[in-house]
Motif scaffolding. Structure first.
Motif, PDB file in Angstrom:
ATOM      1  N   ASN A  71      -6.157   7.828   2.758  1.00  0.00           N
ATOM      2  CA  ASN A  71      -6.734   7.027   1.673  1.00  0.00           C
ATOM      3  C   ASN A  71      -5.648   6.358   0.838  1.00  0.00           C
ATOM      4  N   ALA A  72      -4.582   7.085   0.568  1.00  0.00           N
ATOM      5  CA  ALA A  72      -3.474   6.515  -0.200  1.00  0.00           C
ATOM      6  C   ALA A  72      -2.816   5.375   0.570  1.00  0.00           C
ATOM      7  N   GLU A  73      -2.650   5.551   1.855  1.00  0.00           N
ATOM      8  CA  GLU A  73      -2.043   4.493   2.668  1.00  0.00           C
ATOM      9  C   GLU A  73      -2.921   3.249   2.689  1.00  0.00           C
ATOM     10  N   ARG A  74      -4.229   3.431   2.743  1.00  0.00           N
ATOM     11  CA  ARG A  74      -5.126   2.267   2.688  1.00  0.00           C
ATOM     12  C   ARG A  74      -5.035   1.571   1.334  1.00  0.00           C
ATOM     13  N   ALA A  75      -4.887   2.351   0.269  1.00  0.00           N
ATOM     14  CA  ALA A  75      -4.816   1.777  -1.079  1.00  0.00           C
ATOM     15  C   ALA A  75      -3.550   0.959  -1.294  1.00  0.00           C
ATOM     16  N   THR A  76      -2.500   1.235  -0.530  1.00  0.00           N
ATOM     17  CA  THR A  76      -1.219   0.558  -0.741  1.00  0.00           C
ATOM     18  C   THR A  76      -0.831  -0.386   0.397  1.00  0.00           C
ATOM     19  N   LEU A  79       1.061  -4.190   0.322  1.00  0.00           N
ATOM     20  CA  LEU A  79       1.493  -4.541  -1.030  1.00  0.00           C
ATOM     21  C   LEU A  79       3.011  -4.463  -1.141  1.00  0.00           C
ATOM     22  N   ASP A  80       3.578  -5.299  -2.024  1.00  0.00           N
ATOM     23  CA  ASP A  80       5.018  -5.169  -2.279  1.00  0.00           C
ATOM     24  C   ASP A  80       5.247  -3.874  -3.061  1.00  0.00           C
ATOM     25  N   ASP A  81       6.509  -3.493  -3.241  1.00  0.00           N
ATOM     26  CA  ASP A  81       6.821  -2.186  -3.825  1.00  0.00           C
ATOM     27  C   ASP A  81       6.211  -1.980  -5.211  1.00  0.00           C
ATOM     28  N   ALA A  82       6.304  -2.970  -6.081  1.00  0.00           N
ATOM     29  CA  ALA A  82       5.772  -2.823  -7.440  1.00  0.00           C
ATOM     30  C   ALA A  82       4.257  -2.643  -7.413  1.00  0.00           C
ATOM     31  N   ALA A  83       3.582  -3.480  -6.648  1.00  0.00           N
ATOM     32  CA  ALA A  83       2.119  -3.377  -6.557  1.00  0.00           C
ATOM     33  C   ALA A  83       1.704  -2.093  -5.846  1.00  0.00           C
ATOM     34  N   ALA A  84       2.468  -1.701  -4.836  1.00  0.00           N
ATOM     35  CA  ALA A  84       2.156  -0.466  -4.106  1.00  0.00           C
ATOM     36  C   ALA A  84       2.355   0.761  -4.998  1.00  0.00           C
ATOM     37  N   LEU A  85       3.390   0.756  -5.814  1.00  0.00           N
ATOM     38  CA  LEU A  85       3.613   1.875  -6.735  1.00  0.00           C
ATOM     39  C   LEU A  85       2.433   2.002  -7.695  1.00  0.00           C
ATOM     40  N   ARG A  86       2.052   0.897  -8.250  1.00  0.00           N
ATOM     41  CA  ARG A  86       0.911   0.901  -9.181  1.00  0.00           C
ATOM     42  C   ARG A  86      -0.367   1.341  -8.476  1.00  0.00           C
ATOM     43  N   ALA A  87      -0.638   0.809  -7.300  1.00  0.00           N
ATOM     44  CA  ALA A  87      -1.843   1.174  -6.548  1.00  0.00           C
ATOM     45  C   ALA A  87      -1.830   2.651  -6.173  1.00  0.00           C
ATOM     46  N   PHE A  88      -0.663   3.165  -5.820  1.00  0.00           N
ATOM     47  CA  PHE A  88      -0.542   4.568  -5.431  1.00  0.00           C
ATOM     48  C   PHE A  88      -0.859   5.491  -6.614  1.00  0.00           C
ATOM     49  N   ILE A  89      -0.288   5.201  -7.763  1.00  0.00           N
ATOM     50  CA  ILE A  89      -0.543   6.012  -8.949  1.00  0.00           C
ATOM     51  C   ILE A  89      -2.005   5.884  -9.370  1.00  0.00           C
ATOM     52  N   VAL A 136       9.824   3.121  -5.952  1.00  0.00           N
ATOM     53  CA  VAL A 136      10.699   2.965  -7.112  1.00  0.00           C
ATOM     54  C   VAL A 136      12.026   2.348  -6.667  1.00  0.00           C
ATOM     55  N   ASP A 137      12.568   2.804  -5.551  1.00  0.00           N
ATOM     56  CA  ASP A 137      13.811   2.224  -5.038  1.00  0.00           C
ATOM     57  C   ASP A 137      13.650   0.731  -4.771  1.00  0.00           C
ATOM     58  N   GLY A 138      12.459   0.333  -4.313  1.00  0.00           N
ATOM     59  CA  GLY A 138      12.212  -1.071  -4.006  1.00  0.00           C
ATOM     60  C   GLY A 138      12.148  -1.964  -5.226  1.00  0.00           C
ATOM     61  N   ILE A 139      11.789  -1.413  -6.387  1.00  0.00           N
ATOM     62  CA  ILE A 139      11.707  -2.251  -7.588  1.00  0.00           C
ATOM     63  C   ILE A 139      12.967  -2.154  -8.438  1.00  0.00           C
ATOM     64  N   ARG A 140      13.840  -1.214  -8.128  1.00  0.00           N
ATOM     65  CA  ARG A 140      15.156  -1.063  -8.759  1.00  0.00           C
ATOM     66  C   ARG A 140      15.111  -1.054 -10.289  1.00  0.00           C
ATOM     67  N   PRO A 141      14.416  -0.091 -10.879  1.00  0.00           N
ATOM     68  CA  PRO A 141      14.436  -0.009 -12.347  1.00  0.00           C
ATOM     69  C   PRO A 141      15.802   0.463 -12.832  1.00  0.00           C
ATOM     70  N   ALA A 142      16.061   0.279 -14.119  1.00  0.00           N
ATOM     71  CA  ALA A 142      17.357   0.668 -14.689  1.00  0.00           C
ATOM     72  C   ALA A 142      17.603   2.172 -14.530  1.00  0.00           C
TER      73      ALA A 142
END
Length: 187
Positions: A71-76, A79-89, A136-142
């Motif tokens: 289900n989590a894989e279908r939800a993400t 999607l690009d990393d930022a959208a996938a992170l948000r969708a996953f959470i 998170v690695d894909g969006i490279r936050p500070a």
């Protein structure tokens, strides 16, 4: 003439019984006898398919976690990393039902004293961490480690808060909190 039983159907019935008992009463209540009683069969009907309680727990938990992961894989998906992170959470705290949250709590509570539950929880946590870290690695936050920790605390807190209050927070309340988190971290 003996009744023909489809082995896959019987195993699914057994696994469903394990999960139902765990959600209702915790994993300590899951015994071969309790599962047999839940499905209206003899203990030998359970042990014919599974060698003992450890295998009973392991197989049921892996099946349930596999469904959650799918289900989590279908939800993400796609999607690009930022959208996938948000969708996953959001999948973890907005779309999973109360039974999933109760199963998670039963697994966490049982893992302290049951090595099989500990092993399965550790397997799930390794998968979860890999999913979060990759995105998170894909969006490279500070401060990636801070973002990972924050998201884990928010997810765990929203799931556990359902039991402290007696029922899950309303979905719109959880969504508002997540939106505040996304704004705070610049996502």
């Amino acid at each position: 003439m003996p009744r023909q039983v489809n082995p896959e159907d019987r195993l699914a019935l057994i696994h469903d019984a394990v999960i139902a008992i765990a959600v209702q009463s915790g994993f300590a209540a899951v015994t071969i006898r309790a599962v047999a009683q839940h499905i209206g069969a003899s203990t030998s009907a359970v042990t014919h398919y599974l060698s003992g309680r450890d295998e009973l727990l392991r197989e049921a938990i892996r099946r349930e976690i596999g469904l959650l992961q799918a289900n989590a894989e279908r939800a993400t998906a796609g999607l690009d990393d930022a959208a996938a992170l948000r969708a996953f959470i959001e999948w973890a705290v907005l779309t999973r039902d109360e039974q999933s949250h109760r199963l998670w709590l039963a697994l966490v509570l049982g893992a302290g004293s049951d090595p099989v539950l500990r092993e399965e929880l550790d397997r799930f946590n390794a998968w979860w961490s890999q999913q979060i870290q990759r995105r998170v690695d894909g969006i490279r936050p500070a401060r990636p480690e801070l973002l990972v920790d924050l998201l884990n605390v928010v997810v765990d807190g929203l799931i556990v808060s359902a039991f402290d209050a007696g029922q899950p927070w309303a979905q719109d309340r959880r969504a508002r909190l997540l939106e505040a988190v996304w704004r705070a971290v610049g996502q």
